[in-house]
Scaffold this motif. Structure first.
Motif, PDB file in Angstrom:
ATOM      1  N   ASP A  68       0.821  -1.209   0.000  1.00 17.97           N
ATOM      2  CA  ASP A  68       0.000   0.000   0.000  1.00 17.97           C
ATOM      3  C   ASP A  68       0.862   1.270   0.000  1.00 17.97           C
ATOM      4  OD1 ASP A  68      -2.438   1.342  -0.048  1.00 17.97           O
ATOM      5  OD2 ASP A  68      -2.519   1.529   2.137  1.00 17.97           O
ATOM      6  N   GLY A  69       1.912   1.270  -0.816  1.00 20.51           N
ATOM      7  CA  GLY A  69       2.777   2.434  -0.944  1.00 20.51           C
ATOM      8  C   GLY A  69       4.001   2.425  -0.050  1.00 20.51           C
ATOM      9  N   ALA A  70       4.057   1.525   0.938  1.00 20.13           N
ATOM     10  CA  ALA A  70       5.210   1.444   1.841  1.00 20.13           C
ATOM     11  C   ALA A  70       6.197   0.413   1.308  1.00 20.13           C
ATOM     12  CB  ALA A  70       4.757   1.066   3.246  1.00 20.13           C
ATOM     13  N   ASN A  71       7.485   0.765   1.353  1.00 20.26           N
ATOM     14  CA  ASN A  71       8.555  -0.064   0.814  1.00 20.26           C
ATOM     15  C   ASN A  71       9.182  -0.876   1.947  1.00 20.26           C
ATOM     16  OD1 ASN A  71      11.096  -1.003  -0.025  1.00 20.26           O
ATOM     17  ND2 ASN A  71      11.546   0.792  -1.263  1.00 20.26           N
ATOM     18  N   PHE A  72       8.998  -2.202   1.917  1.00 16.67           N
ATOM     19  CA  PHE A  72       9.615  -3.093   2.898  1.00 16.67           C
ATOM     20  C   PHE A  72      10.714  -3.935   2.253  1.00 16.67           C
ATOM     21  CE2 PHE A  72       5.536  -2.127   4.840  1.00 16.67           C
ATOM     22  CZ  PHE A  72       5.895  -1.905   6.167  1.00 16.67           C
ATOM     23  N   TRP A  73      11.225  -3.463   1.128  1.00 20.95           N
ATOM     24  CA  TRP A  73      12.318  -4.111   0.408  1.00 20.95           C
ATOM     25  C   TRP A  73      13.627  -3.358   0.637  1.00 20.95           C
ATOM     26  CZ3 TRP A  73      13.020  -8.561  -2.237  1.00 20.95           C
ATOM     27  CH2 TRP A  73      14.079  -8.639  -3.150  1.00 20.95           C
ATOM     28  N   GLY A  74      13.528  -2.058   0.753  1.00 21.92           N
ATOM     29  CA  GLY A  74      14.706  -1.219   0.884  1.00 21.92           C
ATOM     30  C   GLY A  74      15.118  -0.645  -0.460  1.00 21.92           C
ATOM     31  N   GLY A  75      15.889   0.425  -0.427  1.00 24.28           N
ATOM     32  CA  GLY A  75      16.335   1.043  -1.660  1.00 24.28           C
ATOM     33  C   GLY A  75      15.224   1.816  -2.342  1.00 24.28           C
ATOM     34  N   ARG A  76      15.232   1.806  -3.668  1.00 23.26           N
ATOM     35  CA  ARG A  76      14.287   2.584  -4.445  1.00 23.26           C
ATOM     36  C   ARG A  76      12.956   1.852  -4.622  1.00 23.26           C
ATOM     37  NH1 ARG A  76      17.758   3.953  -9.691  1.00 23.26           N
ATOM     38  NH2 ARG A  76      18.231   1.726  -9.423  1.00 23.26           N
ATOM     39  N   THR A  77      11.944   2.622  -4.960  1.00 27.51           N
ATOM     40  CA  THR A  77      10.607   2.091  -5.211  1.00 27.51           C
ATOM     41  C   THR A  77      10.290   2.232  -6.694  1.00 27.51           C
ATOM     42  OG1 THR A  77       9.836   2.686  -2.991  1.00 27.51           O
ATOM     43  CG2 THR A  77       8.144   2.343  -4.682  1.00 27.51           C
ATOM     44  N   PHE A  78       9.738   1.176  -7.291  1.00 26.28           N
ATOM     45  CA  PHE A  78       9.397   1.227  -8.717  1.00 26.28           C
ATOM     46  C   PHE A  78       8.069   1.949  -8.896  1.00 26.28           C
ATOM     47  CE2 PHE A  78       7.492  -0.312 -12.640  1.00 26.28           C
ATOM     48  CZ  PHE A  78       8.548  -0.161 -13.527  1.00 26.28           C
ATOM     49  N   LEU A  79       8.074   2.984  -9.743  1.00 28.05           N
ATOM     50  CA  LEU A  79       6.879   3.769 -10.031  1.00 28.05           C
ATOM     51  C   LEU A  79       6.451   3.516 -11.475  1.00 28.05           C
ATOM     52  CD1 LEU A  79       7.820   7.215  -8.428  1.00 28.05           C
ATOM     53  CD2 LEU A  79       6.471   5.359  -7.424  1.00 28.05           C
ATOM     54  N   PRO A  80       5.190   3.169 -11.709  1.00 32.38           N
ATOM     55  CA  PRO A  80       4.719   2.948 -13.086  1.00 32.38           C
ATOM     56  C   PRO A  80       4.949   4.189 -13.945  1.00 32.38           C
ATOM     57  CG  PRO A  80       3.081   2.214 -11.486  1.00 32.38           C
ATOM     58  CD  PRO A  80       4.127   2.952 -10.714  1.00 32.38           C
ATOM     59  N   GLY A  81       5.496   3.971 -15.138  1.00 34.59           N
ATOM     60  CA  GLY A  81       5.730   5.070 -16.064  1.00 34.59           C
ATOM     61  C   GLY A  81       6.971   5.879 -15.761  1.00 34.59           C
ATOM     62  N   HIS A  82       7.643   5.576 -14.667  1.00 32.80           N
ATOM     63  CA  HIS A  82       8.833   6.338 -14.287  1.00 32.80           C
ATOM     64  C   HIS A  82      10.039   5.425 -14.095  1.00 32.80           C
ATOM     65  CE1 HIS A  82      11.661   8.295 -11.498  1.00 32.80           C
ATOM     66  NE2 HIS A  82      11.247   9.436 -12.023  1.00 32.80           N
ATOM     67  N   GLY A  83       9.854   4.348 -13.358  1.00 35.56           N
ATOM     68  CA  GLY A  83      10.953   3.459 -13.018  1.00 35.56           C
ATOM     69  C   GLY A  83      11.323   3.592 -11.558  1.00 35.56           C
ATOM     70  N   PRO A  84      12.488   3.031 -11.139  1.00 39.46           N
ATOM     71  CA  PRO A  84      12.902   3.110  -9.738  1.00 39.46           C
ATOM     72  C   PRO A  84      13.172   4.545  -9.312  1.00 39.46           C
ATOM     73  CG  PRO A  84      14.120   1.401 -10.919  1.00 39.46           C
ATOM     74  CD  PRO A  84      13.410   2.206 -11.946  1.00 39.46           C
TER      75      PRO A  84
END
Length: 277
Positions: A68-84
């Motif tokens: 739900d928008g929170a990153n529990f992987w670490g590092g960058r977040t992948f955004l549709p149409g944009h990328g990490p």
């Protein structure tokens, strides 16, 4: 690191793994408990921690790209149409209390919190370990998540946002980099993105056999990467989000056999019979 709390996993007089259950890590890595180093009975280390290529890879852990928008992987977040992209959205997994601490088993509860401190998931995690023959041992890793928010929580991988093949998120093992050989019970040239009863990765002097130890876990697809780094994960949400309504839960169980050397033909399938019966 200063402030870390560690439990040591032993078989006889051998230390086979260390479990950092309260890590002292920067928020950008999505702090969470992890196993490292994990070793074969012969002493070969089969995990990597915060490698230069992906510092948010923490040995063996449960890491989810997005809840739900929170990153529990670490590092960058992948955004549709944009990328990490770098966002201030990294969550953390916080130890709550121990339920069991035995010579062959650890069980504790955790709270998954977003960057603002709101609790999204409550988790119960169990680690068990035992010998698996003269040259191998088995790590049994079970985790259960319950939605503690007052809304639906979608679990997503980057693949669910359109990044083809990037279906990672769930149990994840960062193995030592280098040349390796992959085999699986499934047909085809690659197990990546497929379902398989067992999957093995063999490196320089070691072999890991990953088994989905219950029906729900066997229904998940495997994420397998050997280019640039060696990583294996059991994916919770490959192409589509996995949505948990309030108070709903999920449970996954992965058994990993850690062996010295390369296994003879048929041994991985025999382990699958033994540990998934």
């Amino acid at each position: 690191m200063t402030g870390d709390a560690v439990e040591v996993l032993r078989l006889g007089d051998r230390t086979v793994a260390e479990y950092t259950w309260r890590p002292d890590l920067p928020a950008s890595l999505a702090p969470r408990p992890y196993l490292h180093p994990v070793r074969t009975l012969g002493g070969t280390t089969v995990t990597e921690l915060m490698p230069a290529s992906h510092r948010h890879h923490l040995g063996v852990s449960v890491a989810v790209a997005e809840v739900d928008g929170a990153n529990f992987w670490g590092g960058r977040t992948f955004l549709p149409g944009h990328g990490p992209a770098w966002l201030d959205n990294q969550g953390s997994q916080e130890h709550m209390r121990w339920l069991r601490r035995r010579p062959d088993q650890l069980m504790h509860t955790l709270r998954w919190k977003d960057i603002d401190g709101s609790t999204l998931f409550y988790e119960r995690r169990t680690l068990s370990w035992r010998p698996a023959g003269p040259d191998a041992w088995a790590l049994d890793f079970t985790f259960s998540l319950i939605n503690m928010a007052d809304r639906e929580l979608p679990i997503r991988s980057p693949a669910a946002h359109g990044r083809t093949g990037a279906g990672y998120g769930g149990f994840f093992w960062r193995a030592p980099s280098g040349e390796c050989r992959v085999a699986a019970s499934t047909d085809g040239d690659s197990v990546h993105g497929q379902r398989a009863r067992w999957l093995s990765v063999a490196g320089d002097g070691w072999t890991l056999v990953f088994l989905g130890a219950d029906e729900a876990t066997r229904g998940d697809r495997w994420f397998v990467r050997t280019r640039d780094y060696v990583g294996v994960g059991s994916s919770l949400a490959w192409d589509d989000p996995l949505v948990l309504v309030p108070h709903a839960g999920l449970k996954r169980r992965i058994v990993t056999v850690i062996a010295d050397g390369e296994l003879p033909p048929g041994r991985a399938a025999a382990y699958a019979d033994e540990f998934t019966a």
